[in-house]
Design an enzyme around this catalytic site. Structure first.
Site, mmCIF file in Angstrom:
data_model
loop_
_atom_site.group_PDB
_atom_site.id
_atom_site.type_symbol
_atom_site.label_atom_id
_atom_site.label_comp_id
_atom_site.label_asym_id
_atom_site.label_seq_id
_atom_site.Cartn_x
_atom_site.Cartn_y
_atom_site.Cartn_z
ATOM 1 C CB SER A 189 -0.960 -0.048 1.194
ATOM 2 O OG SER A 189 -2.015 0.880 1.037
ATOM 3 C CD GLU A 316 -5.310 -4.053 -4.089
ATOM 4 O OE1 GLU A 316 -5.396 -3.773 -2.883
ATOM 5 O OE2 GLU A 316 -4.266 -4.471 -4.628
ATOM 6 C CG HIS A 412 -5.732 -2.583 0.333
ATOM 7 N ND1 HIS A 412 -4.771 -2.500 -0.637
ATOM 8 C CD2 HIS A 412 -5.359 -1.680 1.297
ATOM 9 C CE1 HIS A 412 -3.862 -1.605 -0.301
ATOM 10 N NE2 HIS A 412 -4.191 -1.094 0.875
#
Length: 520
Positions: A189, A316, A412
């Site tokens: 990230s 995600e 995610h």
């Protein structure tokens, strides 16, 4: 021995709870506390110490408001925040490959103490694993007005901290059995985008030879944009947007002001791009450390000989929706405004609708935002590096399942416990959809092995991208054995349809659409 000598002094670690053959050293300072006279400045070396320093507990986290499961919380007065942790085989042969990890958290939260990032399993694969804390939020990425363009109060202080940690690794890691010439820098990230930035930054040149990027974030600001963010945060904190005014504001006041600015964007549908994901900090193209977005810089060949391993998940943005940090887009009218705010062409939106014919508008939005913010940007980073002559590998994480009447998404952060080998951690079950089964454990072993092989030899187990052909077929899709078998069966039956195209990240749609480079 669990005692090691660094250039600053001697430290004592302890044996890892999960594997007594691994020694873990926690909370070791790689730079001085960045407060007082050092606030908003370049990181400085730590003060040396006499005797043996006990390094058996994680150090304090950077100023933030987040309270994460299994990790420390920040309290005013916590200042020794620039520390790192090391996992190393107790009886390792020395000269081992090193993996240095940078955590994610939108540049405003997170720490190396999170259970996701326990390095025991990777160290068991023959690596020396280093995780680190660096400055976050305004302390790490807020623009401080300065007449000399930030020479005294630089932008990108969080990235400068990470460089200081890499320099510490270069100078000290041999004492822990690691090779300073075999360093892989990894992150997820905002941590992955930090890795991308350091890959193209001259100041970090030579500090690592390989890089792992999971779900890199499409967000990069100009100095002018960063200055506007400073003005908003300073006004909310009730101080002038000047060097003196910002220095007078305690770290906690800037954290609280940041939270209020983000909340205001989240509550205002007319506030443009920040309404959908109100993350207001990120790397700055300051003309000193960074001159361009990493995607542009990699395309121009700035990655040089660094080898890349890039991965993203196939769903995600569903995590951001699940935790309530994303706008709820549930009508066609809202979806049209979202597309207009980001300059997405109608063909891209309609293509997603067609691929998800029975899905609610929210899922179409989440799919689009997944590609815009994470998946498409990550893929293009790898492809740009390959086209510029670099060596790059690409993967997608697509492990999903139905459990107890709900769909477990490949969202995610779900890939990180698999790659670190930490599925057993109960606090991570929300991310991975409950207690893991043997098929999950087998997938985790394959992913951990791929990271270890890449760090050791530059080969994760599949072919690198062909720079002339984009991603092509040289993409590893991470699924469990059952999912792989099901995918083969469906393909043989000609029944893959829209689900297969969704798992492929809608690449054919994005290839014909321009990807906006976003400012936080």
């Amino acid at each position: 021995m669990d005692v090691f000598t660094t250039k600053s002094g001697t430290v004592r670690g302890r044996r890892a709870e999960r594997d007594r053959g691994i020694v873990v050293v926690r909370g070791l300072p790689y730079a001085a506390p960045p407060f007082g006279a050092l606030r908003f400045r370049d990181p400085q070396p730590p003060e040396p110490w006499d005797g043996v320093r006990d390094c058996t507990a994680f150090g304090p986290v950077a100023p933030q408001s987040a309270e994460l499961p299994g990790a420390p919380v920040w309290s005013p007065g916590d200042e020794d925040v620039l520390t790192l942790n090391i996992w190393t085989p107790a009886d390792g042969p020395g000269d081992l490959p090193v993996l240095v990890w940078i955590h994610g958290g939108a540049y405003v939260f997170g720490s190396s103490a999170q259970p996701d990032f326990d390095g025991t399993a990777l160290a068991g694969e023959g690596l020396v694993v280093v995780t680190l804390n660096s400055r976050l939020g305004f302390e790490g990425f807020g623009h401080v007005p300065c007449a000399d363009r930030g020479a005294a109060f630089p932008d990108n202080r969080g990235l400068l901290d990470q460089i200081a940690a890499l320099e510490w690794v270069r100078d000290n890691i041999a004492a822990f059995g690691g090779s300073p010439d075999r360093v892989t820098l990894a992150g997820q990230s905002s941590g992955a985008t930090s890795v991308a930035c350091l890959t193209v930054a001259d100041r970090a040149r030579g500090l690592f030879r390989r890089a792992v990027l999971h779900s890199a974030v499409n967000a990069f600001a100009s100095v002018e944009q960063a200055a506007r963010t400073t003005a908003e945060v300073a006004a909310e904190a009730g101080v002038p947007a000047t060097r003196a005014g910002l220095l007078a504001a305690p770290p906690g006041a800037l954290v609280a002001a940041t939270d209020r600015v983000c909340a205001r964007y989240a509550q205002d549908p007319a506030s443009g791009r920040r309404h959908y994901d109100p993350a207001i900090y990120g790397p700055v193209a300051d003309g000193v450390l960074l001159t361009a977005d990493p995607l542009e810089a990699l395309a121009a060949g700035a990655g040089g000989p660094v080898e890349l391993l890039v991965c993203h998940t196939t769903e995600e943005y569903w995590l951001l929706d699940a935790v309530g940090s994303s706008a709820k887009i549930t009508t066609k009218e809202q979806l049209a405004v979202f597309a207009a705010d980001f300059g997405l062409p109608d063909s891209l939106v309609e293509g997603h609708r067609e691929r998800l014919p029975d899905a609610p508008v929210l899922d179409v939005y989440l799919s689009l935002h997944s590609g815009l913010l994470f998946a498409e940007y990550s893929s293009r980073l790898a492809e740009a590096h390959a086209r510029a002559g670099g060596r790059a590998f690409l993967a997608r994480f697509d492990r999903r399942r139905d459990q107890a009447g709900r769909r477990v998404r490949a969202w995610h952060c779900a890939d990180i416990p698999f790659a670190f080998g930490n599925l057993h951690e109960e606090s991570l079950h929300f991310l991975v959809g409950g207690p893991p089964g043997e098929a999950d454990a087998e997938l985790s072993r394959r992913m951990t092995g791929a990271w270890a092989a890449f760090a050791a030899h530059g080969d994760p187990g599949w072919e690198p991208l062909d720079g002339s052909a984009g991603s092509g077929s040289a993409v590893r899709v991470w699924r469990t054995a059952e999912e792989r078998a099901d995918a083969v069966r469906r393909a043989a039956e000609g029944a893959a349809g829209g689900a297969s195209r969704a798992q492929n990240g809608f690449r054919d749609l994005w290839r014909t659409a321009g990807l906006p480079l976003l400012a936080p």
